[in-house]
Motif scaffolding. Structure first.
Motif, PDB file in Angstrom:
ATOM      1  N   ALA A  98       1.240  -0.704   0.020  1.00 55.19           N
ATOM      2  CA  ALA A  98       0.276  -0.240  -0.261  1.00 55.19           C
ATOM      3  C   ALA A  98       1.166   1.239  -0.037  1.00 55.19           C
ATOM      4  CB  ALA A  98      -0.759   0.246   1.384  1.00 55.19           C
ATOM      5  N   TRP A  99       0.696   2.185  -0.495  1.00 57.35           N
ATOM      6  CA  TRP A  99       1.414   3.621  -0.926  1.00 57.35           C
ATOM      7  C   TRP A  99       0.379   4.966  -0.185  1.00 57.35           C
ATOM      8  CZ3 TRP A  99       0.335   6.771  -4.104  1.00 57.35           C
ATOM      9  CH2 TRP A  99      -0.181   6.051  -5.731  1.00 57.35           C
ATOM     10  N   SER A 100       0.656   5.801   0.081  1.00 56.61           N
ATOM     11  CA  SER A 100      -0.225   6.795  -0.280  1.00 56.61           C
ATOM     12  C   SER A 100       0.131   8.033  -0.683  1.00 56.61           C
ATOM     13  CB  SER A 100      -0.018   7.778   1.325  1.00 56.61           C
ATOM     14  OG  SER A 100       1.003   8.321   1.752  1.00 56.61           O
ATOM     15  N   GLN A 101       1.801   8.060  -1.282  1.00 55.01           N
ATOM     16  CA  GLN A 101       2.714   9.452  -2.176  1.00 55.01           C
ATOM     17  C   GLN A 101       3.457   8.556  -2.964  1.00 55.01           C
ATOM     18  OE1 GLN A 101       4.193  12.066   0.665  1.00 55.01           O
ATOM     19  NE2 GLN A 101       2.362  11.634   1.463  1.00 55.01           N
ATOM     20  N   VAL A 102       3.688   9.885  -3.749  1.00 56.55           N
ATOM     21  CA  VAL A 102       4.798   9.728  -4.669  1.00 56.55           C
ATOM     22  C   VAL A 102       5.563  10.930  -4.790  1.00 56.55           C
ATOM     23  CG1 VAL A 102       5.467   8.578  -7.041  1.00 56.55           C
ATOM     24  CG2 VAL A 102       3.574   7.491  -5.767  1.00 56.55           C
ATOM     25  N   GLU A 103       7.169  10.307  -4.503  1.00 53.67           N
ATOM     26  CA  GLU A 103       8.207  11.653  -4.737  1.00 53.67           C
ATOM     27  C   GLU A 103       8.643  11.543  -6.042  1.00 53.67           C
ATOM     28  OE1 GLU A 103       8.428  11.456  -0.203  1.00 53.67           O
ATOM     29  OE2 GLU A 103      10.694  11.086  -1.205  1.00 53.67           O
ATOM     30  N   VAL A 104       8.147  12.631  -7.177  1.00 50.63           N
ATOM     31  CA  VAL A 104       8.804  12.351  -8.336  1.00 50.63           C
ATOM     32  C   VAL A 104      10.197  13.537  -8.243  1.00 50.63           C
ATOM     33  CG1 VAL A 104       8.407  12.575 -10.537  1.00 50.63           C
ATOM     34  CG2 VAL A 104       6.636  11.455  -8.790  1.00 50.63           C
ATOM     35  N   VAL A 105      11.906  13.153  -8.442  1.00 55.81           N
ATOM     36  CA  VAL A 105      12.836  13.605  -8.017  1.00 55.81           C
ATOM     37  C   VAL A 105      13.241  13.478  -9.365  1.00 55.81           C
ATOM     38  CG1 VAL A 105      14.398  14.268  -6.181  1.00 55.81           C
ATOM     39  CG2 VAL A 105      12.474  13.478  -5.666  1.00 55.81           C
ATOM     40  N   SER A 106      14.322  14.958 -10.141  1.00 56.95           N
ATOM     41  CA  SER A 106      14.750  15.303 -11.353  1.00 56.95           C
ATOM     42  C   SER A 106      16.514  14.845 -10.314  1.00 56.95           C
ATOM     43  CB  SER A 106      14.505  15.977 -11.662  1.00 56.95           C
ATOM     44  OG  SER A 106      15.498  17.550 -11.646  1.00 56.95           O
ATOM     45  N   GLY A 107      16.834  14.895 -11.367  1.00 59.18           N
ATOM     46  CA  GLY A 107      18.490  14.189 -11.240  1.00 59.18           C
ATOM     47  C   GLY A 107      19.372  15.886 -10.868  1.00 59.18           C
ATOM     48  N   ASP A 108      18.433  16.575 -11.155  1.00 59.00           N
ATOM     49  CA  ASP A 108      18.953  18.497 -10.938  1.00 59.00           C
ATOM     50  C   ASP A 108      17.912  18.629  -9.715  1.00 59.00           C
ATOM     51  OD1 ASP A 108      16.681  18.891 -12.143  1.00 59.00           O
ATOM     52  OD2 ASP A 108      17.237  20.926 -12.965  1.00 59.00           O
ATOM     53  N   GLY A 109      16.934  17.821  -9.024  1.00 56.36           N
ATOM     54  CA  GLY A 109      17.386  17.891  -7.778  1.00 56.36           C
ATOM     55  C   GLY A 109      16.155  19.538  -7.819  1.00 56.36           C
ATOM     56  N   PHE A 110      15.219  18.925  -8.614  1.00 58.37           N
ATOM     57  CA  PHE A 110      14.073  19.154  -8.879  1.00 58.37           C
ATOM     58  C   PHE A 110      12.528  18.463  -8.479  1.00 58.37           C
ATOM     59  CE2 PHE A 110      10.230  20.946 -11.617  1.00 58.37           C
ATOM     60  CZ  PHE A 110      10.131  22.139 -11.052  1.00 58.37           C
ATOM     61  N   GLY A 111      11.636  18.848  -8.442  1.00 52.93           N
ATOM     62  CA  GLY A 111      10.574  17.601  -7.725  1.00 52.93           C
ATOM     63  C   GLY A 111       9.625  18.341  -7.156  1.00 52.93           C
ATOM     64  N   CYS A 112       8.713  16.637  -7.265  1.00 47.82           N
ATOM     65  CA  CYS A 112       7.060  17.693  -7.056  1.00 47.82           C
ATOM     66  C   CYS A 112       6.736  16.037  -6.202  1.00 47.82           C
ATOM     67  CB  CYS A 112       6.117  17.020  -8.232  1.00 47.82           C
ATOM     68  SG  CYS A 112       4.585  16.889  -9.039  1.00 47.82           S
ATOM     69  N   ARG A 113       5.793  15.991  -5.822  1.00 47.53           N
ATOM     70  CA  ARG A 113       4.869  14.831  -4.775  1.00 47.53           C
ATOM     71  C   ARG A 113       3.873  14.732  -4.742  1.00 47.53           C
ATOM     72  NH1 ARG A 113       6.537  13.636   0.427  1.00 47.53           N
ATOM     73  NH2 ARG A 113       6.892  15.448  -0.415  1.00 47.53           N
ATOM     74  N   VAL A 114       2.854  13.843  -5.645  1.00 43.14           N
ATOM     75  CA  VAL A 114       1.436  13.469  -5.890  1.00 43.14           C
ATOM     76  C   VAL A 114       0.939  11.998  -4.633  1.00 43.14           C
ATOM     77  CG1 VAL A 114       0.586  11.808  -7.806  1.00 43.14           C
ATOM     78  CG2 VAL A 114       3.073  13.042  -8.413  1.00 43.14           C
ATOM     79  N   MET A 115       0.141  12.770  -5.165  1.00 38.95           N
ATOM     80  CA  MET A 115      -0.857  12.117  -3.696  1.00 38.95           C
ATOM     81  C   MET A 115      -1.625  10.776  -4.471  1.00 38.95           C
ATOM     82  SD  MET A 115       0.647  13.781  -1.526  1.00 38.95           S
ATOM     83  CE  MET A 115      -0.564  13.092   0.523  1.00 38.95           C
ATOM     84  N   ALA A 116      -2.273  10.220  -3.977  1.00 32.33           N
ATOM     85  CA  ALA A 116      -2.563   8.802  -4.127  1.00 32.33           C
ATOM     86  C   ALA A 116      -3.718   9.204  -4.912  1.00 32.33           C
ATOM     87  CB  ALA A 116      -3.314   7.351  -2.844  1.00 32.33           C
ATOM     88  N   ASP A 117      -4.966   9.890  -4.721  1.00 28.32           N
ATOM     89  CA  ASP A 117      -5.209  10.302  -5.705  1.00 28.32           C
ATOM     90  C   ASP A 117      -5.186  10.937  -6.399  1.00 28.32           C
ATOM     91  OD1 ASP A 117      -5.131  13.031  -4.436  1.00 28.32           O
ATOM     92  OD2 ASP A 117      -7.201  13.066  -2.628  1.00 28.32           O
ATOM     93  N   GLU A 118      -4.578  11.913  -6.820  1.00 24.92           N
ATOM     94  CA  GLU A 118      -4.118  11.978  -7.961  1.00 24.92           C
ATOM     95  C   GLU A 118      -4.148  11.651  -9.333  1.00 24.92           C
ATOM     96  OE1 GLU A 118      -2.447  15.887  -7.716  1.00 24.92           O
ATOM     97  OE2 GLU A 118      -1.256  14.959  -5.966  1.00 24.92           O
ATOM     98  N   VAL A 119      -4.029   9.796  -8.693  1.00 26.05           N
ATOM     99  CA  VAL A 119      -3.536   8.665  -9.272  1.00 26.05           C
ATOM    100  C   VAL A 119      -4.505   7.724  -9.984  1.00 26.05           C
ATOM    101  CG1 VAL A 119      -1.490   7.069  -9.444  1.00 26.05           C
ATOM    102  CG2 VAL A 119      -0.892   9.200  -8.900  1.00 26.05           C
TER     103      VAL A 119
END
Ligand SMILES: Nc1nc2c(c(=O)[nH]1)N[C@H]1C(S)=C(S)[C@@H](COP(=O)(O)O)O[C@H]1N2
Ligand SMILES: [Mo]
Length: 170
Positions: A98-119
């Protein structure tokens, strides 16, 4: 396994609560951090595995039309039709826990948090990991592999180029 984190993920009370993976003002980096588009998937159980472009292409492909990149520096570009893999489909193929969120981070350190209800499977314009743009291969320069969050129209702060790490949190 690499445990270095580009962002401190713990929250501090002072001076203000701030999540570095939530939108904030930012000057876009112009150049990719490396040549290879392979990224690391970090599972809730602490394991990680490499996700190559070839592997992504083996999963079901989804296209999302009428996407815009609204840039701070050089105005709005688009509309684009981005093609790639729904985050939902990658997680269905790779994550058992089970999971609740996903962190998507680039090689240059830029990122976004995605919550389960968005997916969820009911989302009409899904969040994808894009590797094509307008039917042509997305170039590394233009962000391969790029997170596309179609609902985001505020300075492109969730349109993460050069995804380097996708961390699934329980
Ligand atoms: N990895 C990474 N992704 C990023 C950025 C960045 O600096 N690094 N900048 C963001 C911002 S602020 C903008 S405006 C867009 C610019 O996208 P473009 O180069 O395709 O126009 O990328 C977004 N994604
Ligand atoms: Mo931006």
């Amino acid at each position: 396994m690499c445990t270095a984190r580009p962002f401190p993920l713990s929250m501090r009370a002072e001076p203000a609560m701030h999540d570095p993976l939530q939108p904030h003002s930012h000057d876009p980096n112009p150049a990719p951090p490396s040549a290879d588009a392979t990224f690391t998937l970090e599972l809730p159980n602490g394991r990680s595995r490499p996700i190559s472009l070839d592997y992504l292409k083996s999963l079901p492909e989804t296209a999302v039309a009428d996407c815009y990149i609204i840039s701070t520096g050089h105005g709005t570009s688009g509309p684009f039709t981005f093609g790639g893999v729904r985050l939902l489909d990658l997680l269905a193929a790779q994550v058992d826990d089970a999971w609740s969120q996903v962190e998507v981070v680039s090689g240059d350190g830029f990122g976004c948090r995605v919550m389960a209800d968005e997916v969820g499977s009911g989302v009409k314009r899904p969040i994808i990991l894009a590797y094509t743009c307008n039917g042509a291969p997305l170039t590394r320069h233009d962000g391969l592999v790029r997170l596309i969050v179609p609902s985001e129209t505020d300075d492109a702060l969730r349109q993460v180029k050069w995804v380097g790490r996708v961390r699934i949190r329980p």
